[in-house]
Structures are given as structure tokens and as C-alpha cells.
Design a protein around this motif. Structure first.
Motif, PDB file in Angstrom:
ATOM      1  N   GLU A 132      59.790  43.692  29.492  1.00  0.00           N
ATOM      2  CA  GLU A 132      61.174  43.981  29.119  1.00  0.00           C
ATOM      3  C   GLU A 132      62.022  44.044  30.382  1.00  0.00           C
ATOM      4  O   GLU A 132      61.724  44.796  31.311  1.00  0.00           O
ATOM      5  N   ILE A 133      63.076  43.253  30.403  1.00  0.00           N
ATOM      6  CA  ILE A 133      63.930  43.170  31.595  1.00  0.00           C
ATOM      7  C   ILE A 133      64.692  44.471  31.823  1.00  0.00           C
ATOM      8  O   ILE A 133      65.274  45.042  30.891  1.00  0.00           O
ATOM      9  N   THR A 134      64.678  44.914  33.091  1.00  0.00           N
ATOM     10  CA  THR A 134      65.444  46.106  33.464  1.00  0.00           C
ATOM     11  C   THR A 134      66.531  45.794  34.483  1.00  0.00           C
ATOM     12  O   THR A 134      67.377  46.643  34.763  1.00  0.00           O
ATOM     13  N   GLY A 135      66.529  44.587  35.044  1.00  0.00           N
ATOM     14  CA  GLY A 135      67.572  44.252  36.011  1.00  0.00           C
ATOM     15  C   GLY A 135      67.367  42.879  36.618  1.00  0.00           C
ATOM     16  O   GLY A 135      66.270  42.322  36.614  1.00  0.00           O
ATOM     17  N   LEU A 136      68.455  42.313  37.130  1.00  0.00           N
ATOM     18  CA  LEU A 136      68.431  41.030  37.834  1.00  0.00           C
ATOM     19  C   LEU A 136      69.503  41.086  38.903  1.00  0.00           C
ATOM     20  O   LEU A 136      70.680  41.316  38.604  1.00  0.00           O
ATOM     21  N   GLU A 137      69.110  40.898  40.164  1.00  0.00           N
ATOM     22  CA  GLU A 137      70.080  40.946  41.246  1.00  0.00           C
ATOM     23  C   GLU A 137      69.674  39.992  42.353  1.00  0.00           C
ATOM     24  O   GLU A 137      68.505  39.631  42.499  1.00  0.00           O
ATOM     25  N   GLU A 138      70.679  39.576  43.130  1.00  0.00           N
ATOM     26  CA  GLU A 138      70.422  38.689  44.251  1.00  0.00           C
ATOM     27  C   GLU A 138      70.119  39.516  45.495  1.00  0.00           C
ATOM     28  O   GLU A 138      70.876  40.420  45.850  1.00  0.00           O
ATOM     29  N   VAL A 139      69.005  39.207  46.144  1.00  0.00           N
ATOM     30  CA  VAL A 139      68.592  39.910  47.352  1.00  0.00           C
ATOM     31  C   VAL A 139      68.241  38.870  48.412  1.00  0.00           C
ATOM     32  O   VAL A 139      67.316  38.079  48.228  1.00  0.00           O
ATOM     33  N   GLU A 140      68.999  38.844  49.495  1.00  0.00           N
ATOM     34  CA  GLU A 140      68.761  37.913  50.607  1.00  0.00           C
ATOM     35  C   GLU A 140      68.629  36.477  50.111  1.00  0.00           C
ATOM     36  O   GLU A 140      67.732  35.730  50.507  1.00  0.00           O
ATOM     37  N   GLY A 141      69.531  36.108  49.222  1.00  0.00           N
ATOM     38  CA  GLY A 141      69.594  34.728  48.750  1.00  0.00           C
ATOM     39  C   GLY A 141      68.642  34.391  47.629  1.00  0.00           C
ATOM     40  O   GLY A 141      68.618  33.237  47.158  1.00  0.00           O
ATOM     41  N   LYS A 142      67.857  35.358  47.157  1.00  0.00           N
ATOM     42  CA  LYS A 142      66.933  35.114  46.053  1.00  0.00           C
ATOM     43  C   LYS A 142      67.286  35.995  44.868  1.00  0.00           C
ATOM     44  O   LYS A 142      67.699  37.146  45.027  1.00  0.00           O
ATOM     45  N   MET A 143      67.129  35.431  43.652  1.00  0.00           N
ATOM     46  CA  MET A 143      67.315  36.226  42.453  1.00  0.00           C
ATOM     47  C   MET A 143      66.031  36.998  42.180  1.00  0.00           C
ATOM     48  O   MET A 143      64.946  36.410  42.069  1.00  0.00           O
ATOM     49  N   MET A 144      66.141  38.305  42.081  1.00  0.00           N
ATOM     50  CA  MET A 144      64.990  39.165  41.863  1.00  0.00           C
ATOM     51  C   MET A 144      65.076  39.766  40.461  1.00  0.00           C
ATOM     52  O   MET A 144      66.040  40.450  40.123  1.00  0.00           O
TER      53      MET A 144
END
Length: 218
Positions: A132-144
């Protein structure tokens, strides 16, 4: 002469060790389970295309590795303004396959039987896993991507790099290859995290995973 023979033997063993090793993928950041992101009213729902979605796995031991696939049983991704915001997947643990041993060989059936037994994933008691997804964010040019992975009797939050794209009617989610530490989900067989008398009969805790999902607008 003895020193010379020792040197040759040492260099031979070193060569085998170096050429036989495979660099494993980075372990997913693993923490306690977090609050799941719920789909909002304005979210556009995409349903997982089961024929075009799967999870590839690789497990390791001192003498080599095995690999195969696991099927996604159901799932959905939700977007708002074209951006992935939430989603959940049900994973069919009984669908585990082994690809590195020919299907008609006895060893294939034995390994699948072992993986699905109480020694490993105990599919009779725990037939499904969930993500179950809890978050999606860009970190140092990568989607985490972060999400709660429930496997057997444990649930942890894992974070790993993904790429997400869409063409209007479909959303495509593909992870980079990453590892999870199976001991954190109480998969104990052959694990040095639980047993200290295994010698060279252990099986690595790391399991490599690659997730590939295609979801179509509902």
C-alpha cells in the motif's frame, strides 16, 4: 615450495570469489509501517493489468542464486492531475515460479514447494501479501516510492526508486532492482539472523525484487 603452492592456491580462490560474486542491488530503506495515502474524490483510478504486471525475484546462497516471478493478484493506481498519488496491490504468493531451473526438472518443483512451505512463505496460512502506497517524492533526481509491505505476519514500510509514466489510458510503474531483508518479515529458514550454527549452509537474507506494473483507466 610450500609458500609458492599456498600463494597459487590463495590467488585461485580469490579469483573464483571475485568472478563468482554478483553485486546485489541496494536494500530498500525499511522502517515501521506508516499511514496509507487514501484516494481522493478527484483521483483517476487505474486498474492493474494482471497479464502485463509482475514481480521478479532473485535469492542468494553461497553456491549461487535462484530467480523467478510472483504475480500480482489485483491492484490499482490513483492519479491526480496526471501524478501518482496512491495505490494498493494484492500479491498472490501461491504464484511463485522458478525460472533458472527448467520447469520439467524435479528440482524446480522441489524449490517451489520449499518456497511456499512453512519454511519460507507459508502460503497456506498467508496466501497473499499486500503493498500500500504511503508516499512518492523526488530525492536527488530519483522518484522514491514508499509503501507498507505486509508479508506473512509482519508489515514494514519500504522505500525504493521507481519510474512512473502514463499515456492517458495507462499508467506504467517500474522499480529499479532493490533488495529487502527477509528476516524483517520473519522468513527464517537458513537465516543467520535467527540461527548461528549454519556454517556455509545459510541462505542470504537479501531478496532482490523488480516490480513492473501496468494499470489501465477504470
Amino acid at each position: 615450495m610450500k609458500n609458492y603452492l599456498f600463494t597459487i592456491l590463495f590467488l585461485s580462490l580469490l579469483s573464483i570469489s571475485v568472478t563468482g560474486c554478483k553485486d546485489k542491488a541496494k536494500e530498500a530503506e525499511t522502517t515501521e509501517a506508516e499511514e496509507v495515502v487514501e484516494a481522493t474524490q478527484e483521483a483517476v483510478k487505474f486498474t492493474a493489468n494482471l497479464d502485463s504486471s509482475s514481480i521478479a525475484w532473485t535469492g542468494f546462497k553461497p553456491t549461487g542464486s535462484h530467480n523467478g516471478t510472483i504475480n500480482i493478484k489485483s491492484g490499482e493506481l490513483n492519479t491526480v492531475d496526471g501524478k501518482l498519488t496512491s495505490g494498493t496491490f494484492l500479491i498472490d504468493m501461491s504464484s511463485i515460479t522458478v525460472l533458472d531451473i527448467p520447469a520439467d526438472k524435479e528440482g524446480n518443483g522441489k524449490l517451489v514447494g520449499h518456497l511456499t512451505s512453512p519454511d519460507f512463505f507459508d502460503i497456506e496460512k498467508y496466501p497473499n501479501a499486500t503493498f500500500e502506497i504511503t508516499g512518492l517524492e523526488e530525492v536527488e533526481g530519483k522518484m522514491m516510492l514508499s509503501g507498507n509491505l505486509a508479508l506473512k505476519d509482519a508489515k514494514n514500510n519500504v522505500t525504493f526508486p521507481v519510474s512512473v509514466s502514463h499515456d492517458g489510458n495507462n499508467v506504467f510503474l517500474k522499480s529499479e532492482t532493490f533488495t529487502i531483508d527477509r528476516s524483517k518479515w520473519n522468513v527464517k529458514y537458513g537465516s543467520k539472523s535467527f540461527f548461528d550454527d549454519l556454517g556455509d549452509k545459510f541462505i542470504n537474507d537479501d531478496i532482490e525484487l523488480t516490480i513492473n506494473v501496468m494499470a489501465t483507466k477504470a
